[in-house]
Design a protein around this motif. Structure first.
Motif, short mmCIF file in Angstrom:
data_model
loop_
_atom_site.label_atom_id
_atom_site.label_comp_id
_atom_site.label_asym_id
_atom_site.label_seq_id
_atom_site.Cartn_x
_atom_site.Cartn_y
_atom_site.Cartn_z
N VAL A 161 -28.42 35.88 61.96
CA VAL A 161 -29.32 36.74 61.18
C VAL A 161 -28.64 36.99 59.91
O VAL A 161 -29.52 37.39 58.99
CB VAL A 161 -29.41 38.14 62.16
N ALA A 162 -27.46 36.75 59.90
CA ALA A 162 -26.74 37.00 58.47
C ALA A 162 -27.39 35.73 57.59
O ALA A 162 -27.61 35.76 56.31
CB ALA A 162 -25.25 36.83 58.58
N LYS A 163 -27.29 34.69 58.15
CA LYS A 163 -28.02 33.65 57.22
C LYS A 163 -29.51 33.89 56.94
O LYS A 163 -29.97 33.35 55.95
CB LYS A 163 -28.04 32.17 58.10
N TYR B 25 -25.60 43.89 62.24
CA TYR B 25 -25.25 43.39 60.99
C TYR B 25 -25.70 44.29 59.86
O TYR B 25 -24.88 44.31 58.78
CB TYR B 25 -25.83 42.00 60.90
N ARG B 26 -26.84 44.93 59.96
CA ARG B 26 -27.30 45.56 58.80
C ARG B 26 -26.51 46.83 58.53
O ARG B 26 -26.11 47.07 57.34
CB ARG B 26 -29.00 46.03 59.23
N TRP C 45 -29.21 42.02 64.68
CA TRP C 45 -29.89 42.53 63.22
C TRP C 45 -29.43 43.84 62.87
O TRP C 45 -28.70 44.11 61.76
CB TRP C 45 -31.18 42.43 63.14
N ASP D 136 -30.70 36.61 56.25
CA ASP D 136 -30.73 37.84 55.30
C ASP D 136 -30.68 37.24 53.95
O ASP D 136 -29.54 37.39 53.15
CB ASP D 136 -29.43 38.85 55.59
N LYS D 137 -31.96 37.13 53.33
CA LYS D 137 -32.04 36.93 52.02
C LYS D 137 -33.14 37.64 51.51
O LYS D 137 -34.02 37.94 51.96
CB LYS D 137 -32.51 35.26 51.80
N ARG E 18 -23.44 46.02 56.96
CA ARG E 18 -23.60 45.40 55.51
C ARG E 18 -23.48 46.72 54.60
O ARG E 18 -22.91 46.78 53.61
CB ARG E 18 -24.74 44.66 55.64
N ASP E 19 -24.15 47.53 55.34
CA ASP E 19 -24.59 48.73 54.39
C ASP E 19 -23.30 49.56 54.19
O ASP E 19 -23.33 50.45 52.88
CB ASP E 19 -25.67 49.64 54.92
#
Length: 369
Positions: free
Chosen positions: A87-89, A63-64, A60, A91-92, A67-68
């Motif tokens: 964890v990407a799935k 991925y975060r 996580w 992330d909503k 992403r940022d």
């Protein structure tokens, strides 16, 4: 033992790469998340090739941070990539407050959901009725499979054990009908017609109807709770495994017992209600019991008794099948047993009242008034 997590930022050609190392697990992360948040070096890739171990927390964080910064994750092995994908799935965006819906739209939505649920329940009940008829046909073809002991036991539960409460209820209802009828008829000097009111309304309507409501509350709920508990403990699945049909062993005896006993209970309730009404007429209106009985025989046609006796087994079948159907629908947890038991009682009473209205119109149409 895996080494503590760390990271470096390096330049490779035109790319600036964030390269974590060590174990990206909850126990070995240390202050890496805080340092990642404070890093001022821009990067466009996250290289996980030197990561020894990664768990969901590490996936996580990687991925975060990617992403940022709009970075691409590379160098991950199969397990790490699977965790990152998961964890990407997840992330909503989460709404703290749901969208406001117009009250009119919400009411329409709830009405539509209720109509759909009612339609599905009705379809399920019709299917369950068909399964019950098929089970009855199978027992008729193979009489040895008929479970007499189970039916007799249901006789006691549905009928004998209910005599006390049904008798008390009917007796009090007879008194209430007589008292209210006498009060209203006294205004016209027609107290004697209280006997007509008591005799006709108890034999034709209230005797059977109130009995059906009591049986739905006692036996219908008991059927749903018993079968629901058996469904939770997988006893019904075990019966199917050893070749015993649950419809023949559990449902059919309950339906037969309720159908057979409902006319008897309805007739018993009507008699007790007439006795209660007669007692009040004797005390309040000073009508002797002999006169009361003779008047009942004169003003109550035999068709009123036939109407009650025709409706009673139909009510019994509806109550038993509704209770058994809801019990067989139990799945998941013990709370479902309570919900299904409540649904069985509510649906049985609702269907009984609907059928009673249908019978009232039908018997008026055929001339039994």
């Amino acid at each position: 033992m895996s080494s503590a997590a760390d990271f470096v930022t390096v330049h490779e050609g035109d790319h600036c790469v964030l390269r974590p190392s060590g174990s990206l697990s909850l126990a070995r992360l240390g202050d890496v998340p805080d340092r990642l948040e404070k890093t001022a070096t821009p990067f466009d890739r996250v290289d996980l090739s030197q990561v020894e171990h990664i768990d969901t927390v590490g996936a996580w964080i990687m991925y975060r941070i990617a992403r940022d910064h709009g970075a691409e994750i590379v160098g991950a092995d199969a397990d790490a990539q699977r965790l990152i994908d998961q964890v990407a799935k997840a992330d909503k965006p989460v709404r703290v407050r749901p969208d406001r819906t117009h009250p009119f739209v919400r009411v329409l939505s709830e009405i539509g959901a209720a109509v759909i649920s009612s339609g599905r329940t009705l379809a399920g009940l019709l299917g369950f009725l068909g399964a019950t008829v098929m089970a009855a046909g199978s027992v008729i073809r193979h009489p040895r499979r008929f479970r007499l002991n189970a039916v007799v036991q249901r006789f006691e539960v549905v009928g004998v054990s209910a005599l006390g409460i049904i008798g008390l209820m009917s007796f009090l209802i007879g008194i209430v009908i007589a008292q209210q009828g006498a009060v209203q008829l006294r205004q016209f000097g027609a107290e004697v017609f209280t006997i007509n009111l008591i005799g006709r309304i108890t034999l034709r309507e209230l005797g059977v109807l109130m009995t059906a409501i009591m049986v739905a509350g006692r036996s219908g709920s008991a059927f749903a709770a018993q079968l629901g508990t058996m469904k939770l403990t997988e006893e019904i699945d075990a019966m199917r495994t050893i070749g015993v049909s649950p419809m023949e062993a559990l449902v059919l005896p309950r339906v037969i017992a309720t159908v057979v006993l409902m006319p008897l209970l309805g007739f018993y309730a009507s008699l007790v209600a007439i006795i209660g009404g007669g007692l009040l007429c004797w005390i309040s209106l000073e009508i002797p019991p002999i006169t009361f009985i003779q008047r009942v025989r004169e003003v109550v046609p035999l068709t009123d008794l036939y109407v009650g006796l025709v409706k009673a087994p139909v009510f019994g079948a509806i109550i038993a099948m509704t209770g058994c159907f809801q019990g067989m629908q139990v799945e998941g947890n013990a709370e479902e047993v309570g919900l299904r038991t409540t649904a069985a009682v509510v649906q049985a009473i609702f269907l009984v009242i609907v059928l009673d209205a249908f019978f009232a119109v039908f018997f008026t149409w055929v001339g039994w008034i």
